[in-house]
Motif scaffolding. Structure first.
Motif, PDB file in Angstrom:
ATOM      1  N   GLU A  72      -9.343 -35.450 -27.426  1.00  0.00           N
ATOM      2  CA  GLU A  72     -10.374 -35.954 -26.529  1.00  0.00           C
ATOM      3  C   GLU A  72      -9.756 -36.416 -25.213  1.00  0.00           C
ATOM      4  O   GLU A  72     -10.333 -36.203 -24.150  1.00  0.00           O
ATOM      5  CB  GLU A  72     -11.151 -37.087 -27.189  1.00  0.00           C
ATOM      6  N   LYS A  73      -8.588 -37.032 -25.297  1.00  0.00           N
ATOM      7  CA  LYS A  73      -7.898 -37.503 -24.084  1.00  0.00           C
ATOM      8  C   LYS A  73      -7.555 -36.308 -23.182  1.00  0.00           C
ATOM      9  O   LYS A  73      -7.784 -36.357 -21.975  1.00  0.00           O
ATOM     10  CB  LYS A  73      -6.628 -38.265 -24.476  1.00  0.00           C
ATOM     11  N   GLU A  74      -7.027 -35.235 -23.763  1.00  0.00           N
ATOM     12  CA  GLU A  74      -6.708 -34.029 -22.988  1.00  0.00           C
ATOM     13  C   GLU A  74      -7.980 -33.417 -22.396  1.00  0.00           C
ATOM     14  O   GLU A  74      -7.983 -32.970 -21.251  1.00  0.00           O
ATOM     15  CB  GLU A  74      -6.024 -32.983 -23.863  1.00  0.00           C
ATOM     16  N   VAL A  76     -10.765 -34.899 -21.549  1.00  0.00           N
ATOM     17  CA  VAL A  76     -11.235 -35.710 -20.417  1.00  0.00           C
ATOM     18  C   VAL A  76     -10.429 -35.377 -19.159  1.00  0.00           C
ATOM     19  O   VAL A  76     -10.993 -35.234 -18.066  1.00  0.00           O
ATOM     20  CB  VAL A  76     -11.175 -37.218 -20.751  1.00  0.00           C
ATOM     21  N   VAL A  77      -9.126 -35.217 -19.295  1.00  0.00           N
ATOM     22  CA  VAL A  77      -8.273 -34.850 -18.152  1.00  0.00           C
ATOM     23  C   VAL A  77      -8.699 -33.492 -17.606  1.00  0.00           C
ATOM     24  O   VAL A  77      -8.832 -33.304 -16.390  1.00  0.00           O
ATOM     25  CB  VAL A  77      -6.778 -34.856 -18.551  1.00  0.00           C
ATOM     26  N   VAL A  78      -8.923 -32.531 -18.492  1.00  0.00           N
ATOM     27  CA  VAL A  78      -9.338 -31.188 -18.091  1.00  0.00           C
ATOM     28  C   VAL A  78     -10.718 -31.237 -17.429  1.00  0.00           C
ATOM     29  O   VAL A  78     -10.943 -30.586 -16.403  1.00  0.00           O
ATOM     30  CB  VAL A  78      -9.318 -30.227 -19.302  1.00  0.00           C
ATOM     31  N   LYS A  80     -12.035 -33.694 -15.757  1.00  0.00           N
ATOM     32  CA  LYS A  80     -11.861 -34.252 -14.413  1.00  0.00           C
ATOM     33  C   LYS A  80     -11.334 -33.192 -13.457  1.00  0.00           C
ATOM     34  O   LYS A  80     -11.778 -33.099 -12.315  1.00  0.00           O
ATOM     35  CB  LYS A  80     -10.923 -35.461 -14.446  1.00  0.00           C
ATOM     36  N   GLU A  81     -10.391 -32.380 -13.931  1.00  0.00           N
ATOM     37  CA  GLU A  81      -9.834 -31.316 -13.095  1.00  0.00           C
ATOM     38  C   GLU A  81     -10.904 -30.267 -12.757  1.00  0.00           C
ATOM     39  O   GLU A  81     -10.953 -29.757 -11.645  1.00  0.00           O
ATOM     40  CB  GLU A  81      -8.656 -30.653 -13.804  1.00  0.00           C
ATOM     41  N   ASP A  84     -13.035 -31.736  -9.979  1.00  0.00           N
ATOM     42  CA  ASP A  84     -12.336 -32.099  -8.744  1.00  0.00           C
ATOM     43  C   ASP A  84     -12.771 -31.182  -7.600  1.00  0.00           C
ATOM     44  O   ASP A  84     -12.723 -29.964  -7.719  1.00  0.00           O
ATOM     45  CB  ASP A  84     -10.832 -31.984  -8.966  1.00  0.00           C
TER      46      ASP A  84
END
Length: 93
Positions: A72-74, A76-78, A80-81, A84
């Motif tokens: 889930e953490k990964e 969320v990062v993806v 956001k990208e 962007d």
């Protein structure tokens, strides 16, 4: 389903795999996808057909995601990208 192509909020495209239930390619331009950046299309005509007739809404990427092959953490990062406004280069995840 196999896979779907969706337009990201930043205007680029992503590929989501129902096999691994997460995005596999992100930040593709239309031309990247048409030039078979994913290595999954039969050719340019096949890619054009997908973008014209089978493009899926981005919310399906979020709906179908499961934390099996991407945490889930990964994810969320993806996400956001993919949102962007100054997208980075296309990449395979």
């Amino acid at each position: 389903m196999g896979a779907l192509i969706a337009k990201q909020p930043n205007g680029r495209y992503c590929r989501f795999s129902s096999v691994v239930v997460c995005p596999t390619h992100i930040n593709m331009t239309c031309e990247d996808y048409l030039n078979n950046f994913t290595g999954t299309t039969k050719g340019r005509e096949d890619a054009e057909d997908t973008l014209t007739n089978y493009l899926r809404p981005f919310h399906e990427v979020i709906k179908w995601y499961k934390p099996l092959n991407m945490s889930e953490k990964e994810f969320v990062v993806v996400l956001k990208e993919m949102c962007d406004k100054n997208p980075k280069e296309p990449r395979i995840l």
